[in-house]
Design a protein around this motif. Structure first.
Motif, PDB file in Angstrom:
ATOM      1  N   ILE A 142       0.818  -1.212   0.000  1.00 42.61           N
ATOM      2  CA  ILE A 142       0.000   0.000   0.000  1.00 42.61           C
ATOM      3  C   ILE A 142       0.853   1.265   0.000  1.00 42.61           C
ATOM      4  CG2 ILE A 142      -0.309   0.071   2.499  1.00 42.61           C
ATOM      5  CD1 ILE A 142      -2.975   0.958  -0.162  1.00 42.61           C
ATOM      6  N   ARG A 171       0.417   3.981  -2.903  1.00 40.57           N
ATOM      7  CA  ARG A 171       0.070   5.383  -2.633  1.00 40.57           C
ATOM      8  C   ARG A 171       1.078   6.332  -3.295  1.00 40.57           C
ATOM      9  NH1 ARG A 171      -4.884   4.395  -1.917  1.00 40.57           N
ATOM     10  NH2 ARG A 171      -5.573   3.802   0.156  1.00 40.57           N
ATOM     11  N   CYS A 230     -11.331   3.875  -7.722  1.00 40.48           N
ATOM     12  CA  CYS A 230     -10.343   2.909  -8.187  1.00 40.48           C
ATOM     13  C   CYS A 230     -10.730   2.455  -9.594  1.00 40.48           C
ATOM     14  CB  CYS A 230     -10.332   1.722  -7.223  1.00 40.48           C
ATOM     15  SG  CYS A 230      -9.013   0.535  -7.460  1.00 40.48           S
ATOM     16  N   THR A 284     -13.778  -3.032  -1.365  1.00 40.81           N
ATOM     17  CA  THR A 284     -14.009  -2.277  -0.131  1.00 40.81           C
ATOM     18  C   THR A 284     -14.954  -3.039   0.774  1.00 40.81           C
ATOM     19  OG1 THR A 284     -13.683  -0.243  -1.354  1.00 40.81           O
ATOM     20  CG2 THR A 284     -14.766  -0.058   0.784  1.00 40.81           C
ATOM     21  N   ASP A 309      -3.937   0.610   7.060  1.00 40.99           N
ATOM     22  CA  ASP A 309      -3.416   1.423   5.955  1.00 40.99           C
ATOM     23  C   ASP A 309      -4.363   1.469   4.760  1.00 40.99           C
ATOM     24  OD1 ASP A 309      -1.131   2.005   7.388  1.00 40.99           O
ATOM     25  OD2 ASP A 309       0.052   0.388   6.487  1.00 40.99           O
ATOM     26  N   TYR A 310      -5.331   0.570   4.707  1.00 39.28           N
ATOM     27  CA  TYR A 310      -6.280   0.513   3.599  1.00 39.28           C
ATOM     28  C   TYR A 310      -7.587   1.259   3.895  1.00 39.28           C
ATOM     29  CZ  TYR A 310      -3.154  -3.160   1.992  1.00 39.28           C
ATOM     30  OH  TYR A 310      -2.053  -3.858   1.570  1.00 39.28           O
ATOM     31  N   SER A 365     -12.383  -0.359   4.515  1.00 39.98           N
ATOM     32  CA  SER A 365     -11.062  -0.459   3.912  1.00 39.98           C
ATOM     33  C   SER A 365     -11.166  -0.933   2.477  1.00 39.98           C
ATOM     34  CB  SER A 365     -10.182  -1.425   4.716  1.00 39.98           C
ATOM     35  OG  SER A 365      -9.904  -0.878   5.990  1.00 39.98           O
ATOM     36  N   SER A 366     -10.364  -0.320   1.610  1.00 39.04           N
ATOM     37  CA  SER A 366     -10.309  -0.690   0.198  1.00 39.04           C
ATOM     38  C   SER A 366      -9.005  -1.442  -0.050  1.00 39.04           C
ATOM     39  CB  SER A 366     -10.367   0.550  -0.691  1.00 39.04           C
ATOM     40  OG  SER A 366     -10.096   0.190  -2.031  1.00 39.04           O
ATOM     41  N   TYR A 367      -9.124  -2.731  -0.242  1.00 39.63           N
ATOM     42  CA  TYR A 367      -7.942  -3.568  -0.359  1.00 39.63           C
ATOM     43  C   TYR A 367      -7.309  -3.532  -1.752  1.00 39.63           C
ATOM     44  CZ  TYR A 367      -9.300  -4.747   4.274  1.00 39.63           C
ATOM     45  OH  TYR A 367      -9.623  -4.640   5.606  1.00 39.63           O
ATOM     46  N   ASN A 368      -7.914  -2.820  -2.684  1.00 39.70           N
ATOM     47  CA  ASN A 368      -7.278  -2.548  -3.975  1.00 39.70           C
ATOM     48  C   ASN A 368      -6.804  -1.100  -4.054  1.00 39.70           C
ATOM     49  OD1 ASN A 368      -7.141  -5.005  -5.262  1.00 39.70           O
ATOM     50  ND2 ASN A 368      -9.151  -4.837  -6.196  1.00 39.70           N
ATOM     51  N   GLY A 369      -6.839  -0.388  -2.934  1.00 32.66           N
ATOM     52  CA  GLY A 369      -6.225   0.929  -2.851  1.00 32.66           C
ATOM     53  C   GLY A 369      -7.023   2.090  -3.394  1.00 32.66           C
ATOM     54  N   THR A 425      -8.707   5.622  -3.624  1.00 33.64           N
ATOM     55  CA  THR A 425      -8.216   6.874  -3.078  1.00 33.64           C
ATOM     56  C   THR A 425      -9.086   8.044  -3.528  1.00 33.64           C
ATOM     57  OG1 THR A 425      -6.298   8.367  -2.962  1.00 33.64           O
ATOM     58  CG2 THR A 425      -6.613   7.151  -5.031  1.00 33.64           C
TER      59      THR A 425
END
Length: 188
Positions: free
Chosen positions: A3, A7, A117, A123, A131-132, A143-147, A149
């Motif tokens: 992550i 980012r 995303c 999510t 961190d997600y 939390s979004s495990y594919n990042g 943003t």
């Protein structure tokens, strides 16, 4: 990709999109901030950068060239009480989620955007902050495990070539309290 690396990659891609896709919206202060972040990192300037990204989103959403649709993947509509998953598409090139054929079209603002995303944002409610984590709504972490943003532009989101994933959804994660349903939508 972990992550932290993701980012950093997202930040670089955002800065490039702001300069190349949205120069007409930027002023001298915006350019100074972008240059500072590109040389020194985001540091304590996330809120200032979000102000620029918000300006971009609001301009794009006001253009009328996009549709935001939350798709019904199953026979029954998904629970949209707290968060709503939707796709961002050009009016003439709709991207359905999982080949869905109907859903609800929404009016959104940058304020309603929790994350975005190009692929499935993966999510889920989380038992703790990590961190997600992209949002806390009514005391519940998501939390979004594919990042996913908030630091992404609409043009970044819809560029198919930016994803190496097998599907391209242009997924938005929205705060359900901050979106306005317009009408049902069907592509049948």
């Amino acid at each position: 990709m972990n992550i932290i690396d993701l980012r950093q990659k997202q930040l670089i891609e955002l800065l490039e999109s702001l300069v190349h896709d949205y120069s007409f919206l930027l002023n001298q202060n915006d350019y100074a901030l972008i240059n500072h972040i590109s040389e020194s990192g985001i540091g304590n300037f996330k809120a200032d950068l979000e102000r620029i990204v918000e300006k971009v989103w609001e301009d794009e959403l006001a253009s009328g060239q996009y549709k935001i649709i939350s798709w019904n993947k199953n026979v029954d509509a998904p629970n949209r009480d707290k968060i709503t998953f939707a796709t961002l598409s050009y009016q003439e090139d709709l991207i359905p989620f999982c080949n869905a054929v109907d859903g609800v079209e929404y009016k959104i603002s940058y304020d309603s955007l929790l994350g975005a995303c190009p692929k499935d944002a993966a999510t889920l409610p989380a038992s703790k902050l990590d961190d997600y984590t992209i949002a806390i709504i009514d005391g519940e972490a998501y939390s979004s495990y594919n990042g996913a943003t908030r630091l992404i532009t609409p043009k970044q989101l819809i560029r198919l070539e930016q994803t190496d994933y097998h599907t391209h959804y242009n997924e938005l994660i929205l705060d359900s309290k901050k979106i306005i349903p317009l009408h049902g939508y069907s592509r049948k």
